[in-house]
Design an enzyme around this catalytic site. Structure first.
Site, mmCIF file in Angstrom:
data_model
loop_
_atom_site.group_PDB
_atom_site.id
_atom_site.type_symbol
_atom_site.label_atom_id
_atom_site.label_comp_id
_atom_site.label_asym_id
_atom_site.label_seq_id
_atom_site.Cartn_x
_atom_site.Cartn_y
_atom_site.Cartn_z
ATOM 1 N N THR A 1 44.839 39.647 37.238
ATOM 2 C CA THR A 1 45.153 38.242 36.979
ATOM 3 C C THR A 1 44.261 37.325 37.802
ATOM 4 O O THR A 1 43.858 37.672 38.911
ATOM 5 C CB THR A 1 46.626 37.910 37.304
ATOM 6 O OG1 THR A 1 46.801 37.899 38.732
ATOM 7 C CG2 THR A 1 47.577 38.924 36.675
ATOM 8 N N GLU A 2 43.978 36.144 37.241
ATOM 9 C CA GLU A 2 43.147 35.176 37.957
ATOM 10 C C GLU A 2 43.766 34.742 39.278
ATOM 11 O O GLU A 2 43.063 34.384 40.214
ATOM 12 C CB GLU A 2 42.912 33.916 37.112
ATOM 13 C CG GLU A 2 42.035 34.111 35.898
ATOM 14 C CD GLU A 2 42.831 34.061 34.610
ATOM 15 O OE1 GLU A 2 42.590 33.151 33.806
ATOM 16 O OE2 GLU A 2 43.711 34.939 34.428
#
Length: 232
Positions: free
Chosen positions: A66-67
């Protein structure tokens, strides 16, 4: 830190090519999950692409990134699994799998830009016949731009899959000869999964690989993009 919360993942069987369409968003997510190779490192974009996490088999070995700084994310959190401190980049509550790791979002973006992701799955407003992607702004005066990490993912991932409906609510195609919206990336899209068909973007053009509730000829009549239709 809380102990890892593990969700029981019961994937939806991917629909067959002759199944009546249009497909729902979970059916599209199941198709994408089926096509992700064992052990791949994958980022799922905000919105519908996050549903792919719920359809990955427990033994897939796929590692979700995930970012906002998480590696080995699990499926969406349900009921008592919800931890307000454990979310994906879209702020939706998620679970963590054994071995999950956390890091600064700057490090997360370095992973994206450094070519360490095998696949990213992104939503789109438009995809062009050349594989150009427009997914952060429609240009409408009242629209809120939301680019997030999409530009970094589009150029950093080894393959880019798009998950979208094939037509807008007013019937306009999202698979177009050229994008009219601001671009996220040029020539970056490899495959497009929609409610009516799956397309591969190739050097020869856009190839239809599966259709759902519509024939390839019917698709060709509704799109301005020339399609490669291979018959067996």
């Amino acid at each position: 830190m809380n102990t890892p919360s593990q969700a029981v993942n019961t994937p939806t069987p991917a629909p067959d090519a002759d199944e009546r369409g249009p497909l729902g968003k979970h059916d599209i997510a199941a198709l994408i999950a089926r096509d992700i190779p064992q052990g791949a490192f994958v980022n799922l974009g905000i919105g519908q692409p996050t549903l792919v996490a719920d359809h990955l088999p427990a033994d897939s070995g796929v590692v979700l990134h995930t970012e906002n700084g998480m590696l080995n994310m699990g499926p969406a959190a349900q009921d008592d699994q919800v931890d307000p401190d454990l979310t994906n980049a879209g702020k939706a509550p998620v679970t963590e799998l054994p071995g999950a790791a956390y890091f600064h979002h700057a490090d997360s973006f370095a992973m994206m830009r450094g070519g360490h992701l095998d696949i990213c799955v992104l939503g789109a407003f438009q995809v062009s016949a050349a594989g150009d992607l427009a997914n952060w702004h429609t240009g409408a005066p009242d629209a809120i731009p939301a680019v997030g990490g999409a530009m970094d993912l589009a150029i950093g991932a080894k393959k880019v899959f798009v998950m979208m409906t094939l037509f807008t609510k007013d019937g306009k195609p999202k698979l177009v000869p050229e994008c009219s919206y601001p671009l996220t990336g040029l020539g970056c899209v490899d495959r497009v999964y929609t409610d009516l068909a799956v397309f591969d973007v190739t050097p020869r053009g856009v190839r239809v690989t599966q259709t759902f509730g519509i024939t390839p000829d019917e698709l060709a009549a509704r799109l301005d993009v020339p399609l490669i239709i291979e018959t067996s």
